[in-house]
Scaffold this motif. Sequence first.
Motif, mmCIF file in Angstrom:
data_model
loop_
_atom_site.group_PDB
_atom_site.id
_atom_site.type_symbol
_atom_site.label_atom_id
_atom_site.label_comp_id
_atom_site.label_asym_id
_atom_site.label_seq_id
_atom_site.Cartn_x
_atom_site.Cartn_y
_atom_site.Cartn_z
ATOM 1 N N ALA A 257 0.823 -1.211 0.000
ATOM 2 C CA ALA A 257 0.000 0.000 0.000
ATOM 3 C C ALA A 257 0.855 1.259 0.000
ATOM 4 C CB ALA A 257 -0.932 -0.005 1.215
ATOM 5 N N ALA A 258 2.001 1.219 0.686
ATOM 6 C CA ALA A 258 2.888 2.377 0.717
ATOM 7 C C ALA A 258 3.568 2.608 -0.630
ATOM 8 C CB ALA A 258 3.941 2.200 1.807
ATOM 9 N N LEU A 259 3.896 1.515 -1.330
ATOM 10 C CA LEU A 259 4.572 1.632 -2.622
ATOM 11 C C LEU A 259 3.602 1.809 -3.784
ATOM 12 C CD1 LEU A 259 7.334 -1.131 -2.276
ATOM 13 C CD2 LEU A 259 7.546 1.321 -1.870
ATOM 14 N N ASN A 260 2.343 1.389 -3.580
ATOM 15 C CA ASN A 260 1.340 1.460 -4.655
ATOM 16 C C ASN A 260 0.020 2.014 -4.110
ATOM 17 O OD1 ASN A 260 2.888 -0.394 -6.787
ATOM 18 N ND2 ASN A 260 2.924 -1.457 -4.818
ATOM 19 N N PRO A 261 0.019 3.202 -3.561
ATOM 20 C CA PRO A 261 -1.204 3.714 -2.914
ATOM 21 C C PRO A 261 -2.371 3.889 -3.880
ATOM 22 C CG PRO A 261 0.441 5.455 -3.147
ATOM 23 C CD PRO A 261 1.130 4.180 -3.500
ATOM 24 N N GLU A 262 -2.082 4.055 -5.146
ATOM 25 C CA GLU A 262 -3.139 4.275 -6.134
ATOM 26 C C GLU A 262 -3.953 3.015 -6.407
ATOM 27 O OE1 GLU A 262 0.240 2.458 -8.240
ATOM 28 O OE2 GLU A 262 0.062 4.080 -6.764
ATOM 29 N N GLU A 263 -3.482 1.853 -5.944
ATOM 30 C CA GLU A 263 -4.172 0.593 -6.221
ATOM 31 C C GLU A 263 -5.087 0.140 -5.082
ATOM 32 O OE1 GLU A 263 -0.832 -1.580 -9.074
ATOM 33 O OE2 GLU A 263 -1.180 -2.305 -7.028
ATOM 34 N N LEU A 371 10.398 -0.482 9.500
ATOM 35 C CA LEU A 371 9.096 -0.305 8.864
ATOM 36 C C LEU A 371 8.495 1.051 9.208
ATOM 37 C CD1 LEU A 371 6.861 -1.598 7.118
ATOM 38 C CD2 LEU A 371 5.892 -2.555 9.222
ATOM 39 N N VAL A 372 8.629 1.464 10.460
ATOM 40 C CA VAL A 372 8.043 2.744 10.866
ATOM 41 C C VAL A 372 9.047 3.892 10.832
ATOM 42 C CG1 VAL A 372 6.268 1.650 12.279
ATOM 43 C CG2 VAL A 372 8.441 2.300 13.329
ATOM 44 N N SER A 373 10.337 3.581 10.836
ATOM 45 C CA SER A 373 11.339 4.657 10.815
ATOM 46 C C SER A 373 11.579 5.203 9.419
ATOM 47 C CB SER A 373 12.664 4.147 11.392
ATOM 48 O OG SER A 373 13.282 3.228 10.500
ATOM 49 N N GLY A 374 11.076 4.489 8.410
ATOM 50 C CA GLY A 374 11.288 4.930 7.032
ATOM 51 C C GLY A 374 12.580 4.435 6.430
ATOM 52 N N GLY A 375 13.272 3.539 7.145
ATOM 53 C CA GLY A 375 14.557 3.057 6.656
ATOM 54 C C GLY A 375 14.489 1.779 5.841
ATOM 55 N N MET A 376 13.303 1.157 5.735
ATOM 56 C CA MET A 376 13.206 -0.082 4.977
ATOM 57 C C MET A 376 13.270 0.208 3.481
ATOM 58 S SD MET A 376 10.234 -3.039 5.020
ATOM 59 C CE MET A 376 10.794 -3.822 6.533
ATOM 60 N N GLU A 377 14.099 -0.545 2.776
ATOM 61 C CA GLU A 377 14.252 -0.380 1.334
ATOM 62 C C GLU A 377 13.806 -1.653 0.627
ATOM 63 O OE1 GLU A 377 17.877 2.821 0.776
ATOM 64 O OE2 GLU A 377 18.336 0.673 0.693
ATOM 65 N N ILE A 378 13.045 -1.465 -0.438
ATOM 66 C CA ILE A 378 12.535 -2.579 -1.231
ATOM 67 C C ILE A 378 12.972 -2.376 -2.681
ATOM 68 C CG2 ILE A 378 10.481 -3.778 -2.072
ATOM 69 C CD1 ILE A 378 11.007 -4.192 0.896
ATOM 70 N N ALA A 379 13.518 -3.423 -3.283
ATOM 71 C CA ALA A 379 13.894 -3.346 -4.689
ATOM 72 C C ALA A 379 12.639 -3.437 -5.556
ATOM 73 C CB ALA A 379 14.861 -4.473 -5.032
ATOM 74 N N ASP A 381 11.334 -2.409 -9.666
ATOM 75 C CA ASP A 381 11.654 -1.910 -11.004
ATOM 76 C C ASP A 381 13.140 -1.612 -11.145
ATOM 77 O OD1 ASP A 381 8.929 -2.029 -11.620
ATOM 78 O OD2 ASP A 381 8.586 0.019 -10.903
ATOM 79 N N GLY A 382 13.963 -2.492 -10.562
ATOM 80 C CA GLY A 382 15.402 -2.375 -10.732
ATOM 81 C C GLY A 382 16.095 -1.369 -9.845
ATOM 82 N N LYS A 383 15.375 -0.745 -8.924
ATOM 83 C CA LYS A 383 16.007 0.211 -8.023
ATOM 84 C C LYS A 383 15.391 0.116 -6.635
ATOM 85 C CE LYS A 383 13.003 3.960 -9.653
ATOM 86 N NZ LYS A 383 12.962 5.315 -10.254
ATOM 87 N N LYS A 384 16.127 0.615 -5.651
ATOM 88 C CA LYS A 384 15.671 0.578 -4.271
ATOM 89 C C LYS A 384 14.693 1.719 -3.998
ATOM 90 C CE LYS A 384 18.202 -2.791 -2.391
ATOM 91 N NZ LYS A 384 17.663 -3.918 -1.596
ATOM 92 N N GLN A 385 13.611 1.382 -3.294
ATOM 93 C CA GLN A 385 12.634 2.386 -2.891
ATOM 94 C C GLN A 385 12.428 2.315 -1.389
ATOM 95 O OE1 GLN A 385 8.966 2.620 -4.999
ATOM 96 N NE2 GLN A 385 9.867 2.304 -7.009
ATOM 97 N N LYS A 386 12.349 3.470 -0.774
ATOM 98 C CA LYS A 386 12.074 3.539 0.653
ATOM 99 C C LYS A 386 10.590 3.285 0.908
ATOM 100 C CE LYS A 386 16.060 5.265 2.447
ATOM 101 N NZ LYS A 386 16.769 4.813 3.652
ATOM 102 N N VAL A 387 10.292 2.572 1.981
ATOM 103 C CA VAL A 387 8.903 2.337 2.381
ATOM 104 C C VAL A 387 8.493 3.471 3.310
ATOM 105 C CG1 VAL A 387 7.303 0.792 3.549
ATOM 106 C CG2 VAL A 387 9.157 -0.156 2.158
ATOM 107 N N ASN A 388 7.596 4.318 2.825
ATOM 108 C CA ASN A 388 7.132 5.478 3.589
ATOM 109 C C ASN A 388 5.652 5.300 3.898
ATOM 110 O OD1 ASN A 388 6.546 7.920 4.742
ATOM 111 N ND2 ASN A 388 7.069 9.167 2.949
ATOM 112 N N LEU A 389 5.335 4.969 5.143
ATOM 113 C CA LEU A 389 3.940 4.712 5.513
ATOM 114 C C LEU A 389 3.083 5.965 5.407
ATOM 115 C CD1 LEU A 389 4.345 2.314 8.599
ATOM 116 C CD2 LEU A 389 4.113 1.743 6.171
#
Length: 457
Positions: A257-263, A371-379, A381-389
């Motif tokens: 949901a954080a990475l794809n809020p539009e869905e 998860l809550v600090s904003g430091g989690m990174e998820i690969a 589309d070929g790049k790292k993205q931060k998980v921002n709740l």
Amino acid sequence: MDMNQLTSTFLDACLYGLKLSNIYNSVYLRAFQKAVTEERKGVIEAAMGGGGKGTISYNTVESIYNKWLKNVDEELEAELKSEHFTSLLSRYTRLLLEQRSIFRKAGYPVDYLDRLFDWYVRSHLVFSLIPKESHLAPYDVVYRKGKARLLHYRAFGQEAPTAKKQPLLIIYAPINTFHILDLNPRRSVVRDLLTSDGLDIYLLDWGYPDWNDNHLSLEDYLGYVNDAVIVVKDQTKENKISILGYCWGGIFALIHAALNPEEVRNLVLMAVPIDFSKDDTILARWSKVIDVDAMMDEFGHMDGQALDLGFLMRNPPRYGFDKYLKLFQKTYDSEFVDTFIDVERWLYDTPPIPGVLHRQIINDCYKNNLLVSGGMEIAKDGKKQKVNLKKISVPVLSIIAEKDDLVSPASSAAINDYISSQDKSVLNNPGGHVALCISSNAHRKLWPEVAKWLLSR
């Protein structure tokens, strides 16, 4: 093989194992002494009564037992979280890993022996031999990838829904199997939601990973979630769907949901650990001190039998024999017996968790609270993205078990401090983590409320 190192490691492991065992035994003894003291008057009267026969009534024995069990609960809750116990446990597990490593490096087939042991245990679990699928609500498999399946439940008595309904994707945890959500026709979260007359139910089943799946990561599981969302959207012709995540499945749901809020249309979080600084359960404490990297390096995965043992050791009397005593006391209640057997069959049919995934969840969430600090990174589309709740702004419903001993209620409730949603609701249910799925109160009150919440949004 270095016999001196092996002998030293073996003796140290025995020593630490005895220290841990002594803690449990001391707790049992203190709890018994306290129970007898509390019941002393009744014991003395019973022993002195009865014409000098010195007999103690069954009611007195039962009262002492119940007091003892309650005292054990309280003592273990404190003792097993203590720094003394967790440091011993950390050292003990490290020594066992060192022992196994010595044998493996010497050429012994330890992996083969592990598989043989798993097969032996599973083949001798009476409850697990009873077929599971016969109790499940009817569904179609609409997506497969590896061991994962996306199940689409059919409306009862219909091949397909006759009216347009709101799609709901349920994401189960990678611990145990999804059958607890559809335990039997009388205790089924899936059936409760199906009969709400407005929801179209899909469920992501992780299947039964094996040694070939040890490489699967959090990104792989999120990929399954993403594929499932695409399939549901394609089948229902909806741009957004609602998602319900249970326990670790809720972590997947949150990240998606954080990475794809539009869905996402609505998000339901069912007993989900979120702020791990507030997760004070016994298993959370243990997870934070055990060297998960060494464990995954050695085993490659989190073994299902090890998970079962961890759950049991939180309170061996309560989970090891008291529940069976309760079963014998209620053999007259056929519904209770049937549900008990169904739960036991589910409880001890525990798949392994892929090592990479387990390592990520324990390190990123339990140990570092990313998860809550904003430091989690998820690969992605070929790049790292931060998980921002904070990117989650959809309506969010948190389902909290008030006596949850697997996920602290405070950890789950903390979600409302980290999301941007204006529509934030909480439903509390008496009982524990699994009671959300099987208690009569949950099926009578909680799940109709959840369906009502979803359909009103």
